[in-house]
Design a protein around this motif. Structure first.
Motif, PDB file in Angstrom:
ATOM      1  N   ARG A 114      14.425  10.160  15.963  1.00  0.00           N
ATOM      2  CA  ARG A 114      14.288  10.763  17.294  1.00  0.00           C
ATOM      3  C   ARG A 114      13.461  12.037  17.349  1.00  0.00           C
ATOM      4  N   PRO A 115      13.585  12.976  16.410  1.00  0.00           N
ATOM      5  CA  PRO A 115      12.857  14.248  16.581  1.00  0.00           C
ATOM      6  C   PRO A 115      11.344  14.063  16.536  1.00  0.00           C
ATOM      7  N   GLU A 116      10.632  14.865  17.335  1.00  0.00           N
ATOM      8  CA  GLU A 116       9.172  14.921  17.208  1.00  0.00           C
ATOM      9  C   GLU A 116       8.843  15.695  15.932  1.00  0.00           C
ATOM     10  N   VAL A 117       7.862  15.229  15.193  1.00  0.00           N
ATOM     11  CA  VAL A 117       7.496  15.891  13.946  1.00  0.00           C
ATOM     12  C   VAL A 117       5.987  16.079  13.882  1.00  0.00           C
ATOM     13  N   ALA A 118       5.569  17.079  13.122  1.00  0.00           N
ATOM     14  CA  ALA A 118       4.143  17.353  12.961  1.00  0.00           C
ATOM     15  C   ALA A 118       3.515  16.329  12.024  1.00  0.00           C
ATOM     16  N   PHE A 119       2.222  16.142  12.181  1.00  0.00           N
ATOM     17  CA  PHE A 119       1.463  15.264  11.290  1.00  0.00           C
ATOM     18  C   PHE A 119       1.641  15.718   9.844  1.00  0.00           C
ATOM     19  N   ASP A 120       1.808  14.739   8.938  1.00  0.00           N
ATOM     20  CA  ASP A 120       2.016  15.049   7.525  1.00  0.00           C
ATOM     21  C   ASP A 120       0.935  14.372   6.685  1.00  0.00           C
ATOM     22  N   LEU A 121       0.156  15.156   5.963  1.00  0.00           N
ATOM     23  CA  LEU A 121      -0.962  14.612   5.187  1.00  0.00           C
ATOM     24  C   LEU A 121      -0.492  13.708   4.059  1.00  0.00           C
ATOM     25  N   ASP A 122       0.550  14.114   3.340  1.00  0.00           N
ATOM     26  CA  ASP A 122       1.018  13.302   2.221  1.00  0.00           C
ATOM     27  C   ASP A 122       1.515  11.943   2.711  1.00  0.00           C
ATOM     28  N   GLY A 123       2.300  11.944   3.789  1.00  0.00           N
ATOM     29  CA  GLY A 123       2.759  10.687   4.349  1.00  0.00           C
ATOM     30  C   GLY A 123       1.607   9.820   4.822  1.00  0.00           C
ATOM     31  N   TYR A 124       0.619  10.457   5.435  1.00  0.00           N
ATOM     32  CA  TYR A 124      -0.561   9.721   5.904  1.00  0.00           C
ATOM     33  C   TYR A 124      -1.268   9.030   4.746  1.00  0.00           C
ATOM     34  N   GLN A 125      -1.491   9.747   3.667  1.00  0.00           N
ATOM     35  CA  GLN A 125      -2.220   9.176   2.533  1.00  0.00           C
ATOM     36  C   GLN A 125      -1.445   8.033   1.876  1.00  0.00           C
ATOM     37  N   ILE A 126      -0.123   8.126   1.862  1.00  0.00           N
ATOM     38  CA  ILE A 126       0.700   7.082   1.265  1.00  0.00           C
ATOM     39  C   ILE A 126       0.777   5.853   2.168  1.00  0.00           C
ATOM     40  N   LEU A 127       0.853   6.068   3.482  1.00  0.00           N
ATOM     41  CA  LEU A 127       1.224   5.001   4.406  1.00  0.00           C
ATOM     42  C   LEU A 127       0.082   4.366   5.177  1.00  0.00           C
ATOM     43  N   VAL A 128      -1.045   5.075   5.341  1.00  0.00           N
ATOM     44  CA  VAL A 128      -2.073   4.573   6.252  1.00  0.00           C
ATOM     45  C   VAL A 128      -2.563   3.186   5.845  1.00  0.00           C
ATOM     46  N   GLY A 129      -2.761   2.953   4.557  1.00  0.00           N
ATOM     47  CA  GLY A 129      -3.225   1.648   4.111  1.00  0.00           C
ATOM     48  C   GLY A 129      -2.210   0.548   4.355  1.00  0.00           C
ATOM     49  N   PRO A 130      -0.983   0.680   3.816  1.00  0.00           N
ATOM     50  CA  PRO A 130       0.018  -0.376   4.020  1.00  0.00           C
ATOM     51  C   PRO A 130       0.349  -0.642   5.486  1.00  0.00           C
ATOM     52  N   ILE A 131       0.419   0.406   6.315  1.00  0.00           N
ATOM     53  CA  ILE A 131       0.782   0.193   7.715  1.00  0.00           C
ATOM     54  C   ILE A 131      -0.349  -0.478   8.482  1.00  0.00           C
ATOM     55  N   LEU A 132      -1.576   0.000   8.329  1.00  0.00           N
ATOM     56  CA  LEU A 132      -2.676  -0.581   9.085  1.00  0.00           C
ATOM     57  C   LEU A 132      -3.035  -1.979   8.579  1.00  0.00           C
ATOM     58  N   ARG A 133      -2.794  -2.264   7.317  1.00  0.00           N
ATOM     59  CA  ARG A 133      -3.032  -3.609   6.790  1.00  0.00           C
ATOM     60  C   ARG A 133      -1.863  -4.542   7.054  1.00  0.00           C
ATOM     61  N   ALA A 134      -0.756  -3.978   7.569  1.00  0.00           N
ATOM     62  CA  ALA A 134       0.463  -4.750   7.817  1.00  0.00           C
ATOM     63  C   ALA A 134       0.948  -5.451   6.560  1.00  0.00           C
ATOM     64  N   SER A 135       0.843  -4.752   5.422  1.00  0.00           N
ATOM     65  CA  SER A 135       1.272  -5.325   4.152  1.00  0.00           C
ATOM     66  C   SER A 135       2.719  -4.968   3.821  1.00  0.00           C
ATOM     67  N   VAL A 136       3.407  -4.293   4.744  1.00  0.00           N
ATOM     68  CA  VAL A 136       4.805  -3.948   4.570  1.00  0.00           C
ATOM     69  C   VAL A 136       5.591  -4.440   5.775  1.00  0.00           C
ATOM     70  N   GLU A 137       6.896  -4.622   5.596  1.00  0.00           N
ATOM     71  CA  GLU A 137       7.749  -5.012   6.722  1.00  0.00           C
ATOM     72  C   GLU A 137       8.026  -3.786   7.578  1.00  0.00           C
ATOM     73  N   ILE A 138       7.744  -3.893   8.872  1.00  0.00           N
ATOM     74  CA  ILE A 138       7.885  -2.757   9.790  1.00  0.00           C
ATOM     75  C   ILE A 138       8.863  -3.110  10.901  1.00  0.00           C
ATOM     76  N   GLN A 139       9.792  -2.204  11.156  1.00  0.00           N
ATOM     77  CA  GLN A 139      10.751  -2.352  12.241  1.00  0.00           C
ATOM     78  C   GLN A 139      10.554  -1.205  13.235  1.00  0.00           C
ATOM     79  N   PRO A 140      10.036  -1.498  14.459  1.00  0.00           N
ATOM     80  CA  PRO A 140       9.940  -0.433  15.479  1.00  0.00           C
ATOM     81  C   PRO A 140      11.346   0.095  15.806  1.00  0.00           C
ATOM     82  N   LEU A 141      11.452   1.399  16.009  1.00  0.00           N
ATOM     83  CA  LEU A 141      12.747   2.014  16.272  1.00  0.00           C
ATOM     84  C   LEU A 141      12.820   2.574  17.699  1.00  0.00           C
TER      85      LEU A 141
END
Length: 260
Positions: free
Chosen positions: A233-260
Motif C-alpha cells: 500500500r505505501p507509496e515508495v520512491a524509485f529504487d535503482l537496485d530494485g530496478y536493475q534486478i527486476l526490469v528485465g524479468p518483469i518486462l520480459r514476463a519471465s516471472v510469475e506476477i500477481q497484481p495487488l
C-alpha cells in the motif's frame, strides 16, 4: 578455527552473512546455492582478510534468485558490511530530461516517469553518457551544455570534424534534437508498468515467496496474497537496485506476477 554455521548451509538459494566478533557484519552475499558459494569464499585468496575476522556464517533461505538479489541489496544498504563495496552507499540518483535543445540533468525522484533517460549515481556519469552520444552521433557538446559556446561560432570539436555543426548552423537544430532524442531513447528509464504494487512469485523445494514490489522498490517477501496486498500500500520512491534486478524479468514476463 572452523566457522560456526557452515554445516547448516543448504544447497539452495538465499543470502549468507559472515559475522565477526560480537556479531559484527563483515560481508553479505547471495547465491542460488548457498553451500557452494560459501565454500568458494573459503578457498578464494581475495576473501582472506575477511575470513581472518569471521567467526560464523548466518543464512536466510529464499525461494529463488530474484528474492536473494532483492534481500541482499536491502541488507547491504541497511547494515553497511565492512567488506561489501557494491550496493553499500545510499545514492542520489540522477536522470536526463530533454525539455528543449539542451538536456538537463535532474534528481530522478523529481522527474516524471515518461521524461527520464538513464539513471546515474553522479552528474559526471550522466555527462559522460552525453559525451559518448555526441561522439557517436555528431552532436555538439556546446549545444548539449557540456562546453562553453559563442553564439554562431563553430565549437572546437567542429573544427576537428567530430561535431556536425549545430553550433554554427551547419546542422539544423531540429535535426540535432532528433539525433539526440533517438540516441537517448536507448537509455530510457522504463516506467513502472502497474497502477500499484505487484507480487513476484518464486517457489523452490517447498518454499513459496511473494516478493512485493512497487515503483521498482522491494517492500518485503511474504507467503500469502493477502499479506502481500497489505504490504504494497505505501507509496515508495524509485529504487535503482530494485530496478536493475527486476526490469528485465518483469518486462520480459519471465516471472510469475500477481497484481495487488
Amino acid at each position: 578455527m572452523e566457522l560456526q554455521g557452515l554445516q547448516a548451509l543448504p544447497p539452495a538459494p538465499g543470502v549468507y552473512i559472515f559475522l565477526g566478533q560480537d556479531d559484527e557484519v563483515l560481508y553479505i552475499g547471495k547465491s542460488i546455492n548457498l553451500r557452494r558459494r560459501v565454500a568458494d569464499h573459503l578457498r578464494a585468496p581475495g576473501s582472506r582478510r575477511m575470513l581472518e575476522r569471521a567467526r560464523r556464517v548466518r543464512h536466510v533461505r529464499t525461494a529463488g534468485d530474484i528474492g536473494a538479489q532483492l534481500l541482499e541489496a536491502r541488507l547491504v544498504k541497511q547494515q553497511l558490511p565492512v567488506f561489501n563495496i557494491r550496493l553499500r552507499r545510499h545514492r542520489r540518483l540522477l536522470g536526463i530530461t530533454l525539455p528543449g535543445d539542451t538536456p538537463e540533468i535532474r534528481n530522478v525522484h523529481a522527474l516524471g516517469d515518461a521524461t527520464a533517460y538513464g539513471v546515474f549515481a553522479s552528474r559526471f556519469a550522466a555527462q559522460a553518457l552525453l559525451r559518448t552520444l555526441a561522439d557517436a552521433h555528431g552532436l555538439c557538446c556546446s549545444v548539449l551544455g557540456l562546453e562553453p559556446s559563442t553564439a554562431g561560432q563553430p565549437c572546437f570539436r567542429y573544427r576537428l570534424g567530430r561535431c556536425a555543426g549545430a553550433c554554427c548552423g551547419q546542422l539544423p537544430m531540429q535535426e540535432h534534437r532528433r539525433r539526440l532524442h533517438e540516441a537517448l531513447c536507448a537509455h530510457h528509464r522504463r516506467v513502472w508498468p502497474y497502477a500499484g504494487g505487484i507480487g513476484v512469485v518464486e517457489q523452490c523445494e517447498g518454499l513459496r515467496q511473494i516478493h512485493v514490489i512497487r515503483n521498482w522498490a522491494y517492500l518485503g517477501s511474504v507467503d500469502t496474497l493477502a499479506r502481500a496486498a497489505a504490504l504494497s500500500r505505501p507509496e515508495v520512491a524509485f529504487d535503482l537496485d530494485g530496478y536493475q534486478i527486476l526490469v528485465g524479468p518483469i518486462l520480459r514476463a519471465s516471472v510469475e506476477i500477481q497484481p495487488l
